[in-house]
Design an enzyme around this catalytic site. Structure first.
Site, short mmCIF file in Angstrom:
data_model
loop_
_atom_site.label_atom_id
_atom_site.label_comp_id
_atom_site.label_asym_id
_atom_site.label_seq_id
_atom_site.Cartn_x
_atom_site.Cartn_y
_atom_site.Cartn_z
N TYR A 157 61.91 11.83 51.00
CA TYR A 157 61.77 10.73 51.96
C TYR A 157 62.90 10.37 52.76
O TYR A 157 63.40 9.53 54.35
CB TYR A 157 60.65 9.91 51.30
CG TYR A 157 60.01 9.37 52.72
CD1 TYR A 157 59.40 10.38 53.93
CD2 TYR A 157 60.21 7.93 53.07
CE1 TYR A 157 58.21 9.39 54.76
CE2 TYR A 157 59.28 7.23 54.34
CZ TYR A 157 58.45 8.42 54.93
OH TYR A 157 57.77 7.63 56.33
N LYS A 164 61.24 3.16 57.20
CA LYS A 164 59.72 2.26 57.66
C LYS A 164 60.16 0.85 57.36
O LYS A 164 59.19 -0.37 57.35
CB LYS A 164 58.86 3.05 55.51
CG LYS A 164 58.55 4.38 57.01
CD LYS A 164 57.66 4.80 58.50
CE LYS A 164 56.92 6.01 58.94
NZ LYS A 164 56.52 5.94 59.59
N ALA A 197 54.84 16.22 61.07
CA ALA A 197 56.03 15.08 60.67
C ALA A 197 55.65 15.64 59.00
O ALA A 197 56.89 15.84 58.64
CB ALA A 197 55.72 14.17 61.23
P1 NAD Z 1 52.89 14.02 63.81
O1 NAD Z 1 53.54 14.45 63.68
O2 NAD Z 1 50.93 14.73 64.44
O3 NAD Z 1 52.67 12.76 64.39
C1 NAD Z 1 54.53 12.27 64.86
C2 NAD Z 1 54.00 11.97 66.37
O4 NAD Z 1 55.56 11.65 66.66
C3 NAD Z 1 54.37 13.49 66.87
O5 NAD Z 1 53.35 13.71 68.43
C4 NAD Z 1 55.82 13.35 67.94
O6 NAD Z 1 55.44 13.57 68.77
C5 NAD Z 1 56.24 11.72 67.82
N1 NAD Z 1 57.23 11.86 68.02
C6 NAD Z 1 58.00 11.69 67.48
N2 NAD Z 1 59.41 11.63 68.11
C7 NAD Z 1 59.10 11.10 69.22
C8 NAD Z 1 59.59 10.19 71.14
N3 NAD Z 1 61.12 10.11 70.50
N4 NAD Z 1 58.69 9.58 71.84
C9 NAD Z 1 57.40 9.61 71.55
N5 NAD Z 1 56.77 10.35 69.95
C10 NAD Z 1 57.54 10.87 69.11
O7 NAD Z 1 52.70 13.61 62.44
P2 NAD Z 1 51.69 11.80 61.65
O8 NAD Z 1 51.88 12.30 60.14
O9 NAD Z 1 50.79 11.97 62.72
O10 NAD Z 1 52.59 11.17 61.71
C11 NAD Z 1 52.33 9.77 62.33
C12 NAD Z 1 52.37 8.48 61.53
O11 NAD Z 1 52.47 8.19 60.46
C13 NAD Z 1 54.34 8.61 61.37
O12 NAD Z 1 54.92 6.88 61.86
C14 NAD Z 1 54.70 8.67 59.91
O13 NAD Z 1 55.68 8.32 59.46
C15 NAD Z 1 53.18 8.33 59.58
N6 NAD Z 1 52.48 8.86 58.00
C16 NAD Z 1 52.91 10.40 58.31
C17 NAD Z 1 52.11 9.82 56.70
C18 NAD Z 1 52.27 11.50 55.92
O14 NAD Z 1 51.92 12.02 55.43
N7 NAD Z 1 51.82 12.93 57.11
C19 NAD Z 1 52.17 8.81 55.36
C20 NAD Z 1 51.91 7.93 56.33
C21 NAD Z 1 52.34 6.93 57.47
#
Ligand code: NAD
Length: 257
Positions: A157, A164, A197
């Site tokens: 990570y 974060k 992501a």
């Molecule tokens: P995802 O890939 O579906 O979404 C990530 C998004 O970030 C994408 O839509 C991408 O277009 C956007 N992004 C990246 N760079 C960007 C930029 N410069 N401008 C605008 N948008 C940008 O993945 P996700 O898992 O749905 O991620 C959403 C959030 O949830 C993130 O903050 C991630 O860290 C968090 N999160 C995810 C998990 C997991 O396990 N998937 C767990 C905890 C938190």
């Protein structure tokens, strides 16, 4: 329970595809009768437009959070079309792939800056123009997505854990700044979920399997429950909570061994 969100307006940033946490949240808010503005990064436009049609989102706009002019254009459009805004969902993050693998010691200055800019500073950058629109609505709720890697060192990570931690600090400082204007700022912290992501993190499948085996509920999150928590935090029912990280990780964080 009627959340009282019907007819209110939300912007959701961070949909890439149907697996995105932002999409689960958008669906939950639409089901409560909210009007949505969805934003996309250029290469995601087609997918986001197709999903936007499913929730009848009237506004679908480009927004790369590293481009100030795109952020300005989004909020100018919302001001012109709606005049007010009730909810902002920030569900996005990015770090260069090489920084999400191997030894954290090797994190480059460039990867560090990119990860912190996109994943943490962007919350401040979008909250600033959202605030006057929310003030005009009489109240506002800003939500972001974080992960336990902010407070514990998770293999792979790496720099995203640092981002974060910064994001969670931004939640507290923004909550202190915007609270007197009746605007709340909260983070949701789910466990590992299978999204685009997440696949960029080295060892993610192991983290996912581990969480499903040892969490108290012996499973990982389904996207709908994250949407439900987001809708609650967006609503008047959660009017007394701000500046907090709300864990919804199927009972993982509190465990010892
Ligand atoms: P995802 O890939 O579906 O979404 C990530 C998004 O970030 C994408 O839509 C991408 O277009 C956007 N992004 C990246 N760079 C960007 C930029 N410069 N401008 C605008 N948008 C940008 O993945 P996700 O898992 O749905 O991620 C959403 C959030 O949830 C993130 O903050 C991630 O860290 C968090 N999160 C995810 C998990 C997991 O396990 N998937 C767990 C905890 C938190």
């Amino acid at each position: 329970m009627d959340l009282g969100l019907s007819g209110k307006r939300a912007i959701v940033l961070g949909i890439a595809n149907h697996r995105s946490i932002a999409w689960a949240i958008a669906q939950a808010l639409a089901a409560e009768g909210m009007q949505l503005c969805l934003t996309y990064q250029e290469r995601m436009e087609d997918a986001v437009r197709q999903l936007a049609a499913k929730v009848d989102a009237p506004l679908v706009l480009p927004c790369d959070v590293q481009r100030d002019e795109e952020i300005d254009a989004v909020f100018q459009t919302i001001e012109r079309e709606w005049g007010t805004l009730d909810v902002l969902v920030h569900s996005l993050a990015f770090a260069p792939r090489e920084a999400l693998a191997g030894d954290f010691l090797n994190t480059s200055r460039e990867a560090f800056q990119t990860a912190l800019d996109i994943s943490a500073y962007s919350l401040v950058a979008v909250s600033r123009p959202a605030a006057p629109l929310m003030e005009r609505a009489g109240a506002g709720s800003i939500l972001t997505m974080t992960y336990l890697g902010s407070e514990r060192a998770m293999p792979g990570y790496n720099v995203m854990g640092v981002a974060k931690a910064a994001l969670e600090a931004c939640v507290r400082y923004l909550a202190a700044s915007l609270g007197p204007r009746n605007i709340r700022v909260n983070a949701i912290s789910p466990g590992p979920m299978q999204t685009l992501a997440a696949r960029g993190i080295q060892g993610f499948q192991g983290m996912h399997r581990h969480a499903s085996e040892v969490s108290a509920l012996r499973r990982v999150n389904d996207p709908d429950e994250i949407g439900a928590l987001a809708a609650f935090l967006a609503s008047h029912h959660a009017r007394g909570t701000t500046g907090e990280v709300h864990y919804m990780d199927c009972g993982y964080r509190f465990l010892g061994i």
